[in-house]
Design a protein around this motif. Structure first.
Motif, PDB file in Angstrom:
ATOM      1  N   HIS A  24      -8.785 -13.109  -8.588  1.00 34.84           N
ATOM      2  CA  HIS A  24      -8.077 -12.295  -7.597  1.00 34.84           C
ATOM      3  C   HIS A  24      -9.089 -11.723  -6.606  1.00 34.84           C
ATOM      4  N   CYS A  25      -9.153 -12.313  -5.406  1.00 35.70           N
ATOM      5  CA  CYS A  25     -10.129 -11.914  -4.379  1.00 35.70           C
ATOM      6  C   CYS A  25     -11.528 -11.849  -4.990  1.00 35.70           C
ATOM      7  N   ASN A  26     -11.905 -12.879  -5.751  1.00 34.56           N
ATOM      8  CA  ASN A  26     -13.205 -12.870  -6.448  1.00 34.56           C
ATOM      9  C   ASN A  26     -13.374 -11.559  -7.211  1.00 34.56           C
ATOM     10  N   THR A  45      -7.990   1.373  -9.590  1.00 36.92           N
ATOM     11  CA  THR A  45      -6.720   0.643  -9.633  1.00 36.92           C
ATOM     12  C   THR A  45      -6.237   0.332  -8.234  1.00 36.92           C
ATOM     13  N   GLY A  46      -5.480  -0.740  -8.108  1.00 36.73           N
ATOM     14  CA  GLY A  46      -4.942  -1.164  -6.819  1.00 36.73           C
ATOM     15  C   GLY A  46      -4.271  -2.511  -6.992  1.00 36.73           C
ATOM     16  N   GLY A  47      -3.933  -3.119  -5.876  1.00 33.53           N
ATOM     17  CA  GLY A  47      -3.219  -4.393  -5.937  1.00 33.53           C
ATOM     18  C   GLY A  47      -1.724  -4.164  -5.850  1.00 33.53           C
ATOM     19  N   ALA A  48      -1.314  -2.966  -6.217  1.00 33.10           N
ATOM     20  CA  ALA A  48       0.067  -2.499  -6.083  1.00 33.10           C
ATOM     21  C   ALA A  48      -0.051  -0.983  -6.167  1.00 33.10           C
ATOM     22  N   THR A  89      -9.784   5.985  -9.573  1.00 28.63           N
ATOM     23  CA  THR A  89     -10.025   5.795  -8.148  1.00 28.63           C
ATOM     24  C   THR A  89      -8.930   4.856  -7.684  1.00 28.63           C
ATOM     25  N   HIS A  90      -8.234   5.239  -6.634  1.00 27.99           N
ATOM     26  CA  HIS A  90      -7.142   4.399  -6.138  1.00 27.99           C
ATOM     27  C   HIS A  90      -7.627   3.595  -4.931  1.00 27.99           C
ATOM     28  N   LEU A  91      -7.543   2.272  -5.047  1.00 28.77           N
ATOM     29  CA  LEU A  91      -7.999   1.370  -3.991  1.00 28.77           C
ATOM     30  C   LEU A  91      -6.829   0.608  -3.401  1.00 28.77           C
ATOM     31  N   TYR A  92      -6.983   0.222  -2.159  1.00 29.92           N
ATOM     32  CA  TYR A  92      -5.987  -0.656  -1.534  1.00 29.92           C
ATOM     33  C   TYR A  92      -6.733  -1.807  -0.877  1.00 29.92           C
ATOM     34  N   GLY A  93      -6.128  -2.957  -0.922  1.00 28.67           N
ATOM     35  CA  GLY A  93      -6.713  -4.087  -0.211  1.00 28.67           C
ATOM     36  C   GLY A  93      -5.834  -5.301  -0.331  1.00 28.67           C
ATOM     37  N   MET A  94      -6.305  -6.406   0.175  1.00 31.74           N
ATOM     38  CA  MET A  94      -5.547  -7.653   0.081  1.00 31.74           C
ATOM     39  C   MET A  94      -6.515  -8.836   0.142  1.00 31.74           C
ATOM     40  N   GLU A 124      -0.535   6.317   3.588  1.00 27.74           N
ATOM     41  CA  GLU A 124       0.309   6.142   2.408  1.00 27.74           C
ATOM     42  C   GLU A 124       1.222   4.962   2.678  1.00 27.74           C
ATOM     43  N   ILE A 125       1.136   3.959   1.822  1.00 31.37           N
ATOM     44  CA  ILE A 125       1.962   2.768   2.007  1.00 31.37           C
ATOM     45  C   ILE A 125       3.359   3.062   1.503  1.00 31.37           C
ATOM     46  N   LYS A 126       4.320   2.654   2.297  1.00 32.83           N
ATOM     47  CA  LYS A 126       5.715   2.876   1.910  1.00 32.83           C
ATOM     48  C   LYS A 126       6.337   1.591   1.398  1.00 32.83           C
ATOM     49  N   ASP A 127       5.876   0.463   1.887  1.00 31.78           N
ATOM     50  CA  ASP A 127       6.439  -0.827   1.483  1.00 31.78           C
ATOM     51  C   ASP A 127       5.712  -1.979   2.146  1.00 31.78           C
ATOM     52  N   ARG A 128       5.858  -3.176   1.568  1.00 33.59           N
ATOM     53  CA  ARG A 128       5.605  -4.396   2.328  1.00 33.59           C
ATOM     54  C   ARG A 128       6.735  -4.457   3.342  1.00 33.59           C
ATOM     55  N   SER A 129       6.503  -5.005   4.524  1.00 32.92           N
ATOM     56  CA  SER A 129       7.565  -4.976   5.537  1.00 32.92           C
ATOM     57  C   SER A 129       8.838  -5.642   5.019  1.00 32.92           C
TER      58      SER A 129
HETATM   59  P1  AMP Z   1      -3.057  -9.704  -2.546  1.00 32.63           P
HETATM   60  O1  AMP Z   1      -3.414 -10.410  -1.293  1.00 32.63           O
HETATM   61  O2  AMP Z   1      -2.425 -10.578  -3.568  1.00 32.63           O
HETATM   62  O3  AMP Z   1      -4.201  -8.939  -3.090  1.00 32.63           O
HETATM   63  O4  AMP Z   1      -1.932  -8.638  -2.164  1.00 32.63           O
HETATM   64  C1  AMP Z   1      -2.167  -7.662  -1.209  1.00 32.63           C
HETATM   65  C2  AMP Z   1      -0.989  -6.748  -1.117  1.00 32.63           C
HETATM   66  O5  AMP Z   1      -0.869  -5.953  -2.308  1.00 32.63           O
HETATM   67  C3  AMP Z   1      -1.122  -5.716  -0.011  1.00 32.63           C
HETATM   68  O6  AMP Z   1      -0.791  -6.256   1.249  1.00 32.63           O
HETATM   69  C4  AMP Z   1      -0.162  -4.637  -0.485  1.00 32.63           C
HETATM   70  O7  AMP Z   1       1.175  -4.964  -0.172  1.00 32.63           O
HETATM   71  C5  AMP Z   1      -0.337  -4.682  -1.992  1.00 32.63           C
HETATM   72  N1  AMP Z   1      -1.280  -3.640  -2.426  1.00 32.63           N
HETATM   73  C6  AMP Z   1      -2.575  -3.778  -2.750  1.00 32.63           C
HETATM   74  N2  AMP Z   1      -3.116  -2.598  -3.128  1.00 32.63           N
HETATM   75  C7  AMP Z   1      -2.126  -1.676  -3.022  1.00 32.63           C
HETATM   76  C8  AMP Z   1      -2.049  -0.277  -3.259  1.00 32.63           C
HETATM   77  N3  AMP Z   1      -3.084   0.416  -3.693  1.00 32.63           N
HETATM   78  N4  AMP Z   1      -0.865   0.319  -3.022  1.00 32.63           N
HETATM   79  C9  AMP Z   1       0.211  -0.371  -2.573  1.00 32.63           C
HETATM   80  N5  AMP Z   1       0.200  -1.694  -2.352  1.00 32.63           N
HETATM   81  C10 AMP Z   1      -0.951  -2.341  -2.570  1.00 32.63           C
END
Ligand code: AMP
Length: 536
Positions: free
Chosen positions: A229-231, A298-301, A319-324, A428-433
């Motif tokens: 998952h993303c290396n 944690t992250g990914g969702a 630690t809360h992370l966000y990314g893709m 703050e993420i509310k949703d995927r579009s």
């Molecule tokens: P992926 O490319 O499979 O890693 O998925 C990326 C998507 O996961 C993002 O565009 C978000 O929709 C979701 N995502 C990743 N981290 C978070 C987070 N911390 N909170 C909410 N959604 C997240």
């Protein structure tokens, strides 16, 4: 520019994670770098095995820019491939182990993989994928398989390749913009796309992780996150950079995780929120209080604040992370402000459930109006699209110029995530579009409804999706998994609980009880739930 101030070999070298393993092997050669079951490798051995893998690939004709696909559980060989493949000039394509043979065959074909490294634990899947391929097949190297299995796919033994290979000479890429890895998106919204990472981006994101997650040379990192998952969110490079220790874990098993935390002295791990939910509800977790703090990223969702709270009560620090996939994994984090530490845990957990601020290595994050492209006000209420810019955004998608243009239009990565930005600058993420629910013309954030559901003491997991509604267009439909020991709940109980916490129009109008379908990277499969909701 004066001639004495030009870039030259002495002051300008390509940024590459290959330097990390070379340095750690020089500085701490005898330190255990990798623990994988009974096997232990020092940094000198880790580096040597990676250099031999590179030598073996080069001797078999790997050329600059060739793709090497790897289908293997989280183990020493997968870690070694993160260095050995790029050392030989190749591009690592770590494959999702939960895909079906046709999907793997499609990726091997699209990536034009020159080599396919296949672990015996996934032999059947890999062999079926090879059989399903239409175009030219990659050369196969098999890890730990029997002779009969090797013969069946015309593969060479990985151990033999390493034993007979000469070390590849250490080298930097010709250009730091050269590709180091190719990661396919999950493709829930279309055909999977292959995001290309550069040596430069991987170097920077890995160092950003070291800083953001506080890795130290004495850290012990447990591999609860899949390396495909993303290396592994670039942690194979990050942990190696600081000369810390990797502890491999081939599959998620809460009992084994708790045991390894104690036996190996684990200090850090990354995991999707679904894995945290498994840990919280594992029998071993009952009444558990860790003897020392373990850092969890944690992250990914989105992690519901109730999950953050339960983990912190056990003695984990979150630690809360966000990314893709398109930005090397972690790009923002919910950086804790000093004054938060005085707050009660529940309030702190709510603040931490936000996706936060840009990481040190990202240049810009913002939330924009999708029509005008202008930033939305920092009011915590106006919804827009999260956009990112910086050196840790992918190069683009392999052989998909149009998709690349769309994703990187007007100088920003368009994430497709709908977010608000708070007055303190935290997003703050509310949703995927595609997940937002539009009921009677009002937007309803599924994450906000889920956040309320997770507060119910009997709820273990929850997901909310749009259900077609004759009057409102769409209405929220909740799918709920109860805790194993919970008293049964009725649909009315759940709706009444939400009414105490949410505006009436946001409350679910239907509730379904049962397990939730998940992806291998820990996301709940909302498209599947939407299908079920439409059939109710
Ligand atoms: P992926 O490319 O499979 O890693 O998925 C990326 C998507 O996961 C993002 O565009 C978000 O929709 C979701 N995502 C990743 N981290 C978070 C987070 N911390 N909170 C909410 N959604 C997240």
């Amino acid at each position: 520019m004066k001639p004495d101030l030009v870039r030259r070999e002495a002051n300008h070298v390509a940024l590459t994670p290959l330097d990390f393993i070379a340095r750690s092997a020089d500085v701490v050669p005898h330190k255990i770098a990798v623990v994988d079951g009974e096997r232990r490798f020092t940094y000198a051995e880790f580096e040597d095995r990676a250099a031999r893998l590179a030598g073996g690939l080069a001797a078999r004709g790997l050329r600059e820019g060739d793709v090497v696909s790897v289908l293997a559980p989280n183990g020493a060989e997968m870690l070694e491939a993160h260095f050995g493949v790029p050392l030989a000039g190749g591009v690592l394509n770590a494959l999702n182990t939960r895909l079906d043979p046709a999907a793997i065959a499609a990726i091997l074909g699209h990536a034009r993989a020159r080599f396919f490294i296949l672990h015996a634990a996934l032999f059947k899947l890999g062999a079926a994928a090879l059989a399903a391929m239409e175009g030219p097949r990659p050369a196969v190297i098999v890890i730990g398989a029997s002779e009969a299995e090797r013969d069946a796919v015309g593969g060479e033994d990985h151990g033999d390749v390493l034993a007979k290979a000469a070390r590849h000479p250490r080298r930097a890429p010709a250009d730091e913009w050269d590709s180091i890895a190719l990661n396919y998106t999950s493709g829930t919204t279309g055909r999977p796309k292959g995001a290309l990472y550069s040596h430069r981006g991987a170097y920077l994101n890995a160092l950003g992780n070291v800083v953001t997650f506080g890795l130290r040379p004495e850290s012990v990192y447990l591999w609860t996150l899949p390396m495909f998952h993303c290396n592994g969110w670039t942690y194979p490079w990050a942990v190696t950079a600081i000369g810390a220790r990797h502890v491999c874990l081939p599959a998620i098993d809460p009992a084994r995780i708790f045991r390894l935390i104690e036996e190996e002295g684990v200090t850090h791990l990354c995991a999707a929120p679904v894995v945290l939910t498994m840990l919280i509800h594992a029998p071993e977790a009952a009444g558990l209080r860790l003897s020392r703090t373990v850092e969890v990223a944690t992250g990914g969702a989105a992690p519901p604040s109730a999950v953050i709270e339960a983990m912190e009560r056990m003695g984990f620090r979150l630690t809360h992370l966000y990314g893709m996939t398109e930005c090397y994994g972690p790009s923002t984090s919910c950086f804790p402000q000093e004054e938060w530490s005085d707050l009660p845990l529940e309030d702190r957990a709510r603040l931490m459930a936000r996706q936060g601020v840009r990481n040190i290595t990202l240049q810009m994050q913002d939330v924009i109006d999708r029509e005008t492209g202008l930033p939305v006000p920092r009011d915590g209420a106006t919804l827009g699209e999260l956009v990112l810019r910086g050196n840790t955004v992918m190069k683009g998608y392999l052989d998909a110029p149009e998709e690349t243009e769309n994703a990187l239009a007007d100088g920003r990565l368009h994430t497709g995530d709908l977010a608000v930005i708070h007055p303190d600058g935290y997003i703050e993420i509310k949703d995927r579009s595609k997940d937002i629910i539009i009921s009677g013309g009002e937007n309803i954030s599924s994450l906000e409804v889920e956040e309320a559901l997770y507060r119910h003491p009997a709820v273990m997991e929850a997901a909310v999706v749009a259900r077609p509604d004759p009057k409102w267009g769409e209405s929220p439909c909740a799918f709920v998994t109860l805790k194993p020991d919970a008293e049964p709940l009725t649909e009315e109980d759940v709706i009444a609980f939400c009414r105490e916490r949410l505006a009436r129009f946001k409350c679910p109008r239907s509730v379904v009880f049962g397990p939730l379908p998940k992806t291998s990277t820990g996301k709940i499969q909302k498209y599947e739930l939407r299908r079920l909701a439409a059939e109710l």
